[in-house]
Design a protein around this motif. Structure first.
Motif: not given
Length: 531
Positions: A328, A331, A409
């Motif tokens: 992501m 991240t 997430t």
């Protein structure tokens, strides 16, 4: 001129000083970037000099974390702009070249940018977009390079101390549930992201990457994340070939071109692999796919789920097993398939945590079910690669983290003993609640994609008074073939799915709505069933 004492610039100076042998016995600086549109080849030595030139043109030893917007096509000059912002102590804010004026204005205003670096071909667009905003200086990147070179010696000298905890980059999320949020990464978190990918995929000086992905997105500039692919390769002293637009035919020809250095890494999205396979299916196609991919160390897919049928067709055609990964903007990379053992790249799974990344699956009762097969939970992540905050959104930042410091997430997954993480989809749009069951849209999509007359599909939940949600499928039929009926799809998918998972609604479409990273826009798909 001086550069900040960051590992990125230590490596740039090291690569710029290395010499590579030519066939005729002479030497030259190692190649960093090739612009396929112009044929220009740029070395690490020229990259270092041009970064110093732009930094000098900016006229300050430290921008002190001022935000600098950059609007530029993907290519060498984009890289110069990005690294120059970091060299000058600024925060890099990439703008998407395809965004409309209002979106460009929003990003510049929200980030509170104090200046912008712009390519000459896009200056008018940005000037128009910022017309109603407070005026900020617009600096032509190419002119800044020329001006900086004219101003004198560009020896970088010693690196000066620099705090890695300073902000490095804002990347704006897609904003499917509201206005885009600025994801703030520090220099320390970017370094952790880069090192994790370089370590996991053994990226080295001998690698060469074809780069198609948009650079305003993390998937392209850092690794495969548009910021990651670029920076990880240059961090390692490898070569990046920028390609302005993906074309399946051109890509096959490049991979087969014996007059150029072989490509060793290919990072794309599922649509790219589908388009390349379609070329192989054309009557009269004489492409030797196995030879084309014979030099590849890794062929990687991300941004959306890779259909099982596509992965298997690719392996049959090329002999290569596509490696999936999942990550992501907030991240960097989270999990990925094994590079060293293709047998551990399990169908439907995206693999194991990257170095330095901790992953857990949090079930509805709050228990960590990582290591317990068949139990779904939200993917939660912890580690040095995590972003710092959402810019000027303390509420959203607090909501994104658990009380014990794990990033939520918003994706649901299961653990499998042989393949690691199996993504079931976004909790908000890919988990369908129908008749008391929680269904994975991605699992249903994979089953539908097995039908021979389906080229692409997207599954969503449509509100229903009786069932809560009904399973609805938008399908793109295979070229030259009649579209499948709902009954045909249900019969085909029933070989893999229980009856309660089968679609009850069908729309045939020419193309699925996608964003610039080729991810399907599920909100737009849902609207197809409201018409």
């Amino acid at each position: 001129m001086t550069l900040p004492d960051l590992q990125l610039f230590r490596r740039l100076k090291e690569h710029a000083g290395l010499q590579a042998d030519r066939n005729d016995g002479s030497v030259h600086s190692a190649t960093a970037i090739v612009d396929t549109a112009t044929g220009a080849t740029r070395t690490y030595a020229s990259l270092l000099k041009d970064v110093l030139a732009v930094t000098r043109h900016l006229g300050t030893s430290d921008l002190e974390q001022q935000r600098v917007a950059v609007l530029c096509p993907a290519g060498y000059i984009y890289t110069v702009a990005q690294w120059s912002v970091w060299a000058a102590g600024g925060v890099f804010v990439p703008l998407c070249v395809s965004h409309p004026a209002k979106e460009l204005e929003y990003h510049v205003k929200n980030a509170e940018c104090s200046l912008a670096l712009v390519h000459s071909s896009m200056r008018e667009r940005l000037t128009t977009a910022l017309g109603s905003s407070k005026s900020i200086p617009l600096i032509d990147i190419e002119q800044a390079v020329v001006s900086g070179h004219k101003s004198g010696n560009l020896d970088s000298g010693a690196l000066v101390p620099f705090d890695e905890s300073r902000n490095a980059m804002f990347v704006y999320t897609s904003g499917t549930t509201g206005r885009p949020k600025g994801v703030v990464s520090t220099h320390a978190s970017l370094r952790a992201q880069i090192e994790a990918v370089v370590d996991a995929w053994h990226i080295c000086k001998g690698d060469r990457l074809l780069h198609f992905l948009p650079l305003h997105h993390v998937h392209a500039s850092m690794q495969e994340s548009s910021t990651q692919a670029l920076t990880c390769l240059l961090w390692s002293g490898a070569t990046v070939e920028f390609v302005p637009k993906f074309d399946a035919g051109w890509t096959w020809r490049r991979l087969l071109d014996k007059q150029k250095p072989p490509v060793t890494l290919f990072m794309g999205v599922p649509t790219m692999y589908v388009r390349m396979l379609e070329m192989l299916d054309n009557t009269g196609c004489d492409i030797d796919a196995r030879t084309a991919c014979s030099h590849m160390r890794a062929m990687i897919s991300g941004s959306s789920a890779l259909p099982v049928s596509v992965r298997e067709r690719w392996r049959a055609a090329t002999g290569a097993t596509i490696l999936e990964r999942y990550g992501m903007t907030e991240t960097g990379m989270i999990v990925g398939g094994s590079l060293d053992d293709p047998q551990k790249r399990v169908l439907g799974c995206v693999g194991w945590p990257f170095p330095s990344v901790e992953v857990r699956l949090c079930a509805e009762d709050g228990q960590n079910v990582w290591g317990r097969p068949g139990i779904a939970g939200e993917v939660q992540v912890r580690g040095p690669a995590l972003f710092k905050e959402y810019w000027k959104r303390p509420d959203a930042t607090a909501e994104a983290f658990t009380t014990d410091g794990w990033f939520r997430t918003g994706d649901t997954a299961e653990w499998t003993p042989d393949g690691g993480c199996k993504i079931l989809g976004r909790t908000s749009v890919d988990i369908i609640k129908s008749g008391g069951y929680k269904l994975s849209a991605l699992e249903i999509e994979r089953a539908i994609m097995e039908h021979p007359r389906v080229r692409d599909c997207a599954v969503v939940g449509v509100v229903d008074e009786v069932w809560g949600q009904r399973v609805a499928a938008a399908v793109v039929p295979a070229a030259g073939l009649p579209p499948p009926t709902l009954d045909e799809l249900r019969k085909s998918a029933s070989q893999e799915l229980a009856q309660y998972k089968l679609p009850t609604l069908l729309r045939i479409v020419e193309e699925l709505p996608r964003n610039v990273m080729s991810k399907v826009n599920k909100k737009q798909v849902e609207k197809l069933f409201a018409e």
